[in-house]
Design a protein around this motif. Structure first.
Motif, short mmCIF file in Angstrom:
data_model
loop_
_atom_site.label_atom_id
_atom_site.label_comp_id
_atom_site.label_asym_id
_atom_site.label_seq_id
_atom_site.Cartn_x
_atom_site.Cartn_y
_atom_site.Cartn_z
N SER A 153 37.62 32.12 40.17
CA SER A 153 37.06 32.24 41.52
C SER A 153 38.05 32.90 42.48
O SER A 153 37.68 33.37 43.55
CB SER A 153 36.63 30.88 42.06
N LEU A 154 39.32 32.93 42.08
CA LEU A 154 40.32 33.60 42.92
C LEU A 154 40.49 35.06 42.49
O LEU A 154 40.57 35.96 43.32
CB LEU A 154 41.65 32.84 42.79
N ILE A 155 40.51 35.23 41.14
CA ILE A 155 40.77 36.58 40.61
C ILE A 155 39.57 37.50 40.83
O ILE A 155 39.74 38.67 41.19
CB ILE A 155 41.15 36.51 39.11
N PHE A 156 38.36 36.97 40.66
CA PHE A 156 37.16 37.80 40.76
C PHE A 156 37.03 38.52 42.12
O PHE A 156 36.86 39.74 42.16
CB PHE A 156 35.91 36.97 40.45
N PRO A 157 37.15 37.78 43.25
CA PRO A 157 37.05 38.51 44.53
C PRO A 157 38.16 39.51 44.74
O PRO A 157 37.92 40.59 45.30
CB PRO A 157 37.12 37.40 45.59
N ILE A 158 39.37 39.18 44.24
CA ILE A 158 40.49 40.13 44.40
C ILE A 158 40.19 41.41 43.61
O ILE A 158 40.36 42.53 44.12
CB ILE A 158 41.82 39.49 43.95
N ALA A 216 29.74 46.95 51.26
CA ALA A 216 29.67 46.19 52.52
C ALA A 216 29.23 44.75 52.26
O ALA A 216 29.82 43.80 52.79
CB ALA A 216 28.71 46.87 53.49
N PHE A 217 28.22 44.60 51.41
CA PHE A 217 27.69 43.27 51.11
C PHE A 217 28.75 42.40 50.44
O PHE A 217 29.01 41.27 50.86
CB PHE A 217 26.46 43.41 50.20
N GLY A 218 29.38 42.96 49.39
CA GLY A 218 30.41 42.22 48.66
C GLY A 218 31.58 41.86 49.55
O GLY A 218 32.08 40.73 49.52
N THR A 219 31.99 42.82 50.36
CA THR A 219 33.13 42.58 51.26
C THR A 219 32.80 41.49 52.26
O THR A 219 33.59 40.57 52.49
CB THR A 219 33.50 43.88 52.01
N LEU A 220 31.62 41.58 52.86
CA LEU A 220 31.21 40.56 53.85
C LEU A 220 31.17 39.18 53.23
O LEU A 220 31.61 38.21 53.84
CB LEU A 220 29.82 40.90 54.41
N LEU A 221 30.64 39.13 52.00
CA LEU A 221 30.53 37.85 51.29
C LEU A 221 31.91 37.23 51.10
O LEU A 221 32.13 36.05 51.39
CB LEU A 221 29.86 38.11 49.93
N ILE A 222 32.85 38.06 50.64
CA ILE A 222 34.21 37.57 50.38
C ILE A 222 34.90 37.19 51.69
O ILE A 222 35.51 36.13 51.82
CB ILE A 222 35.03 38.62 49.59
#
Lengths: 242, 117
Positions: free
Chosen positions: B5-10, A14-20
């Motif tokens: 910074s693009l690949i990491f969140p994906i 949840a934390f990671g998703t919210l951050l993104i």
């Protein structure tokens, strides 16, 4: 089932998703927080909280809910940026509540905006006498913008023909004892120049410097770890023992 | 840097999606649980109660091991129901009740097939 472990893992998700997702939505959410945005924020937060601790349902549906709301907000942002009419429809428009020194009662009534609120917001803008106001505009986020009558406006340096120095943004050169090379390069300086400047300031090592910046007028601001302040001012309420 | 910074969140989102759907992704590759259920069924039908009990213990252990991985993606109630059915089956095998044992076993089979769906 290790409930604590599951809650921990779901919390991270949840934390990671919210951050993104929050990064995806950008700064608009915070800078123009109107009533609807406020509700959006609460709803998205509430879904994230259910994702974390509601173990009676799997995490996936909650996550899809989070994604749906984020996409909805993103779409709304794209639409309002692209089409001015849509922006006016969804976000509302700024409204003039004082025009040429006269309060617009009918407009205020329509918005259910009380004169008390107007006076309070004027006071927050350091206007204690309504006769000084030429225009007051109630912005979309509820903030009040005020234009004073010319005779009550502050005198500026330009009015007095006073020369002003160079203004701009200071560039950080050292932070936490580490040189920021990219900024140093940007200001067309090198390590030799930097160490010379440090020497001039009687600084022997980089590790002594907490912060150093180059100001637009060419001066340097330096803050060392050891500030050499003898008598620190204490603003806390701690009672002195007699 | 921009690429990272693009690949990491994906990548992170993909990992999250995998963890949240782990039961759905790994269940088709788990052949041991359905095989154990089938063995227990044939043992109950053939009245091999001792063998059925041994197989059931293996199944319980296997399910508990699999749940360690699947618990992040399934409902607590689904897991509780499956463990309850296993306990009921254990009782039915003990009193050698064929019809109720088969009932419990089919419930287990159904729950397993629908886990994380």
């Amino acid at each position: 089932m290790f409930e604590s472990l599951v809650v921990f893992v779901r919390g991270i998700i949840a934390f990671g998703t919210l951050l993104i997702f929050a990064r995806l939505l950008g700064k608009q959410q915070i800078s123009q927080l109107n009533f609807f945005d406020y509700i959006l924020g609460i709803t998205i937060g509430s879904i994230a909280s259910s994702l974390t601790i509601d173990l009676t349902s799997s995490a996936w549906p909650h996550w899809i809910g989070l994604l749906t709301w984020t996409i909805a907000v993103l779409l709304l942002q794209i639409i309002t940026v692209k089409w001015r009419r849509a922006s006016k429809y969804f976000d509302g428009e700024p409204t003039i509540v004082i025009m040429n020194g006269k309060i617009m009662e009918n407009t205020s009534k329509k918005m259910r905006y009380r004169t008390d609120d107007l006076m309070e917001q004027l006071r927050q803008k350091n206007v204690f006498d309504i006769t000084q106001v030429q225009f007051a505009i109630l912005e979309k986020d509820g903030e009040l913008s005020v234009i004073k009558k010319p005779e009550f406006e502050n005198v500026t340096k330009k009015d007095l023909n006073i020369q002003t120095g160079i203004t701009g943004i200071a560039t950080e050169l050292i932070y936490d004892g580490i040189i920021i090379d990219a900024n140093l390069k940007q200001t067309n300086h090198d390590h030799t120049w930097l160490f010379n400047e440090l020497k001039k300031l009687n600084i022997q090592s980089l590790s002594e410097v907490f912060f150093m910046s180059l100001n637009p007028d060419g001066t340097i601001y330096t803050d060392l770890y050891r500030d050499h302040i003898e008598n620190l001012t204490d603003i806390t309420d701690s009672l002195k023992q007699s | 840097m921009k690429k990272i910074s693009l690949i990491f969140p994906i990548l992170l989102i993909l990992v999250f999606i995998f963890v949240m759907n782990m039961a759905f992704f790994i269940r088709p590759f788990i052949k041991s649980v359905p095989a154990e259920i089938n063995k227990i069924e044939s043992n109950i039908v053939n009245k091999n109660w001792n063998q059925a009990e041994t197989e059931l213990n293996d199944l319980k252990e296997d399910v508990n091991n699999k749940f360690k991985w699947m618990q992040f993606s399934i409902e607590r109630d689904e897991m509780d129901q499956m463990l309850l059915d296993l306990t009921t089956l254990s009782g039915n095998i003990k009193i050698k009740d064929t019809s109720n044992a088969i009932n419990s076993l089919y419930e287990i089979k159904y729950n397993w097939d629908n886990l994380g769906k």
